[in-house]
Scaffold this active site. Structure first.
Site, short mmCIF file in Angstrom:
data_model
loop_
_atom_site.label_atom_id
_atom_site.label_comp_id
_atom_site.label_asym_id
_atom_site.label_seq_id
_atom_site.Cartn_x
_atom_site.Cartn_y
_atom_site.Cartn_z
N ASP A 14 1.09 -2.88 5.12
CA ASP A 14 2.01 -3.19 4.03
C ASP A 14 3.39 -3.40 4.64
O ASP A 14 3.91 -2.52 5.35
CB ASP A 14 2.07 -2.04 3.02
CG ASP A 14 0.79 -1.91 2.21
OD1 ASP A 14 -0.10 -2.76 2.37
OD2 ASP A 14 0.69 -0.96 1.42
N ASP A 135 -5.01 -3.82 -10.12
CA ASP A 135 -4.32 -2.57 -9.86
C ASP A 135 -4.09 -1.87 -11.19
O ASP A 135 -3.41 -2.42 -12.07
CB ASP A 135 -2.99 -2.85 -9.17
CG ASP A 135 -3.15 -3.78 -7.97
OD1 ASP A 135 -4.08 -3.54 -7.19
OD2 ASP A 135 -2.36 -4.73 -7.85
#
Length: 252
Positions: A14, A135
């Site tokens: 990330d 998500d």
């Protein structure tokens, strides 16, 4: 004979400010920097035996356009294994550009909610190269870098793409992301069982036992698992993770 992976390990990179970071429950204020050079981290994962890398531009996810372009391109220049990438990819031009740049699989989240027809069209033009990220926070799909929540459940959103040619569904329980409390096995299994699309689980993976348990969901449709903080913190040994996911019962 070499082991065949039953569940693919997707080590997570990330990127925020050009560096590898991990967030807690998707909160930008909780960022912990783990590596300065994302490309070097990607090379490490490849050399260790990983067969895929999961990359997210966190700033892109929040802003709606890819920000860490140089960092992502540096990863593509140094590894030979496939890279799946998401974060800020919000239109067809973005999709085309990143596939042309060498991304093996583009991950679409916000776009899957706002423009499912565009996602379906991309799936037709790029078979096997488009994944949908679902998500979930509080049972509903979150969008725009997890800052907003839609009215759709994970199941409802996923079923919109059942016949669209999506390569995989990346399912993340935001409330578990970065918490080291284990993934949401129950909801992952339910989602995988109702879909013909392979599911990649993310969020909360914290131990070898978690990975071992996930291999038992392979027959339900769980194709892969994304692991981030636990690898960087050393809670999960990368070599042991690859062995477990290949069916080696090292827990005995």
């Amino acid at each position: 004979m070499e082991n065949i992976l039953t569940v693919i390990l997707y080590p997570a990179i990330d990127i925020n400010g050009g560096k590898c970071v991990r967030l807690l429950r998707g909160e930008r204020s909780s960022a912990t920097i783990y590596a300065i050079d994302p490309a070097a981290q990607a090379k490490y994962f490849q050399d260790a035996g990983c067969t895929y890398i999961h990359v997210v531009d966190l700033e892109g996810a929040f802003s709606g356009k890819v920000v860490n372009v140089a960092a992502v391109r540096s990863i593509l220049s140094i590894v030979d294994i496939p890279v799946q990438f998401g974060g800020g990819i919000r239109n067809r031009t973005h999709i085309d550009a990143w596939i042309n740049a060498g991304i093996s699989r583009v991950i679409l989240g916000t776009l899957a909610v706002s423009n499912p027809d565009l996602v379906a069209a991309a799936c037709r033009d790029y078979p096997g190269m488009i994944s949908v990220s679902i998500d979930v926070r509080g049972g509903k799909a979150a969008i725009q870098g997890w800052t907003k929540t839609s009215k759709l459940t994970a199941r409802d959103l996923a079923l919109k793409f059942e016949d669209a040619g999506v390569a995989s569904i990346v399912f993340t329980d935001i409330d578990r992301d970065g918490t080291m409390k284990g993934p949401n096995f129950k909801e992952t299994k339910i989602l995988a069982q109702v879909l013909s699309i392979p599911v990649i689980v993310s969020g909360g993976v914290s131990s070898i036992k978690d990975l071992s348990k996930l291999t038992k969901l392979n027959s339900d449709g769980v194709e892969g698992v994304i692991v981030g903080r636990a690898l960087y913190d050393g809670r999960i040994n990368l070599n042991n993770a690859l062995r477990v996911l290949a069916g080696d019962n090292i827990l005995c």
